[in-house]
Design an enzyme around this catalytic site. Structure first.
Site, PDB file in Angstrom:
ATOM      1  N   TYR A   1       0.852  -1.192   0.000  1.00 26.05           N
ATOM      2  CA  TYR A   1       0.000   0.000   0.000  1.00 26.05           C
ATOM      3  C   TYR A   1       0.885   1.238   0.000  1.00 26.05           C
ATOM      4  CZ  TYR A   1      -3.269   3.562   1.603  1.00 26.05           C
ATOM      5  OH  TYR A   1      -4.022   4.700   1.704  1.00 26.05           O
TER       6      TYR A   1
ATOM      7  N   GLU B   1      -3.633   7.419  -4.114  1.00 29.42           N
ATOM      8  CA  GLU B   1      -3.591   6.155  -3.384  1.00 29.42           C
ATOM      9  C   GLU B   1      -3.333   5.003  -4.350  1.00 29.42           C
ATOM     10  OE1 GLU B   1      -7.265   4.408  -1.692  1.00 29.42           O
ATOM     11  OE2 GLU B   1      -6.209   4.468   0.221  1.00 29.42           O
TER      12      GLU B   1
END
Ligand code: GDP
Ligand code: MN
Length: 400
Positions: free
Chosen positions: A119, A207
C-alpha cells in the site's frame, strides 16, 4: 475533483511511474478490441467508477456468486463477455453505499502476475503543511482496517517543501516495504515520480492500493485513486476536462455552477447558511436536537439574490428534505438579499415543507420585514438554538 483509475494511470505514466498497459472501453466490443490490441495471455477487466473496493463488489443485476468489478480473464472473448456483464449494471462496493454506481466505462489491462501487494498513498497533511507518504506492506486490503488492527505496519513521513523529494525519501519507502537491491532502486525512482506527479498537478490524494512486486521483479502501480485540489484546477485545464459528471451528485454539479459550497448528505433537514463555520455549527445543532442535516451549504459572503435563489432551489429539489433551516448571520452578506432570494425561490418552486428562517446582522430589520410581508408560511427564529428546535419540532409535527 476525483478521476477514474485509467485517467490516473495515464497521468502517472506521463510522470514515468510504472503502470501496466491498458485501454479504456465504453462498449463490450471496444473491450474485446482493446484486449486484441494489447495482446498477451491474461487480461484484467476493471469497472471504472469513482469508488474503491470494486474487486470485492457485487453487481445488483447479476445473480449471487457472479464475479465482481475487477476480473482476471484469459482471452479477448472472455474480456468481451465480462464487459457485457459489467457495462450498464450497478456495482455495489463498501465505498459506494447500498445504492451502488452504474458502470459506464471499463479499463482493460494486461494481466500481471503478482508476487506481493503493498500500500502506498500520498496526501496533503494539514498538520505539518506538507505532502506526506503513507506506506504499508499490507496492500490490497482496506487500509483503515490495517490502521485499526496493526498500526505498527503503517509507516508515514512527510517531505520538507524546502528540499523537495530526495533519495532518502525513496529509501524510506524501500525500507518500509522491505525492498533492497534492484527493487529498492525501483522504489526510489517510483517515489520521486509519484511526488513529481502529485505536486505538479496539484493532487490532494494519490492512493496506490495495491502497489505490487510482479513475479518478474518489477514494482508496478496496479490501482490508482487520485483526487485533485479543486481550487487549483484553473491551473490545469487538461486535468479539469477529465471530470466525469455522471459520477457526481446532480445537486452538487448544479451548486458548482453557481459557485456554491454544497455537499449532499443523507439527512432530512435542508440547510442554507453563510460561512463554513456557521454551516458546520448549524449541522451540529440539528443533530443535537435529534435530526440529521440533508446537506452542507455555505452561500458565501457576497451572494446575490440569484445565487440565493439557486441555492434554495437545490435544497427543495432534494426529495429527502422534510424541513428547511435558513440561518444567516449578515456581515458582508445582507439579510434583505437573503430574504429576497428565499422569497423569489419559494414563488418559483413552491414550498411543501416547513421553513424556519433565522436572520441576524446587517439589514436584519429589512430582511424580516420582507419575509413578514411576503405572506409566506415562514417560521421566524431568533437564534441558532431556537431555530434548530423549531425546525425539528415542525418536521415532527408534519410527520405525526
Ligand atoms: P479495487 O478493488 O477497487 O481496489 O480494485 P484493484 O484495482 O485494487 O483490484 C483489486 C484486486 O484485484 C487487487 O488487489 C489484486 O489482488 C487483483 N488484481 C488487479 N489486477 C490484477 C492483475 O493484473 N493480476 C492479478 N492476478 N490480480 C489483479
Ligand atoms: Mn485497490
Amino acid at each position: 475533483m476525483n478521476i477514474h483509475e485509467y485517467q490516473a494511470k495515464e497521468i502517472l505514466r506521463a510522470y514515468g511511474a510504472p503502470v501496466t498497459r491498458g485501454l479504456a472501453a465504453f462498449s463490450s466490443q471496444e473491450a474485446e478490441t482493446a484486449a486484441q490490441t494489447l495482446g498477451g495471455i491474461a487480461f484484467v477487466v476493471k469497472a471504472q467508477i469513482h469508488a474503491g473496493g470494486r474487486g470485492k463488489g457485487t453487481f445488483k443485476e447479476l445473480p449471487a456468486g457472479a464475479k465482481g468489478g475487477v476480473r482476471v480473464v484469459r482471452t479477448p472473448a472472455d474480456v468481451k463477455a465480462s464487459a457485457a456483464e459489467m457495462l450498464g449494471h450497478t456495482l455495489v462496493t463498501l465505498q459506494t453505499g447500498p445504492s451502488g454506481k452504474q458502470v459506464g466505462r471499463l479499463y482493460v489491462e494486461e494481466g500481471a502476475s503478482i508476487d506481493k501487494e503493498f500500500y502506498l498513498s500520498m496526501l496533503v497533511d494539514r498538520a505539518s503543511s506538507r505532502v506526506a507518504f503513507v506506506v504499508s506492506t499490507e496492500g490490497g486490503m482496506d487500509i483503515e482496517e490495517v490502521a485499526h488492527s496493526s498500526p505498527e505496519k503503517i509507516v508515514t513521513f512527510s517531505v520538507d517543501p524546502a528540499t523537495g523529494i530526495q533519495p532518502l525519501h525513496g529509501r524510506k519507502v524501500a525500507q518500509a516495504l522491505g525492498l533492497s537491491g534492484d527493487l529498492g532502486k525501483q522504489a526510489v525512482t517510483l517515489t520521486a515520480s509519484l511526488f513529481e506527479a502529485f505536486t505538479q498537478t496539484d493532487m490532494s490524494l494519490l492512493e496506490i492500493n495495491p502497489l505490487v512486486v510482479t513475479k518478474d521483479g518489477r514494482l508496478v502501480c496496479l490501482d490508482a485513486k487520485v483526487s485533485f485540489d479543486s481550487n487549483a484546477l484553473f491551473r490545469h485545464p487538461d486535468v479539469a476536462q477529465l471530470r466525469d459528471e455522471s459520477e457526481e451528485d446532480a445537486k452538487e454539479i448544479e451548486a458548482s455552477r453557481y459557485d456554491l459550497s454544497y455537499i449532499a448528505l443523507d439527512g432530512t433537514i435542508g440547510c442554507m447558511v453563510n460561512g463554513a463555520g456557521l454551516a458546520m455549527a448549524t449541522m451540529d445543532i440539528i443533530k443535537l436536537y435529534g435530526m440529521e442535516p440533508a446537506n452542507f451549504l455555505d452561500v458565501g459572503g457576497g451572494a446575490t439574490k440569484e445565487k440565493v435563489t439557486a441555492a434554495f432551489k437545490i435544497i427543495t429539489a432534494d426529495p429527502n428534505v422534510e424541513g428547511i433551516l435558513v440561518n444567516i448571520f449578515g456581515g458582508i452578506m445582507r439579510c434583505d438579499v437573503i430574504a429576497e432570494g428565499v422569497i423569489a425561490a419559494v414563488r418559483q418552486v413552491g414550498l411543501t415543507v416547513p421553513l424556519v428562517v433565522r436572520l441576524a446582522g446587517t439589514n436584519v430589520e429589512e430582511g424580516k420585514k420582507i419575509i413578514r410581508e411576503s405572506g409566506l408560511n415562514v417560521i421566524p427564529a431568533d437564534d441558532l438554538d431556537d431555530a434548530a428546535q423549531k425546525i425539528v419540532a415542525a418536521v415532527k409535527k408534519e410527520a405525526a
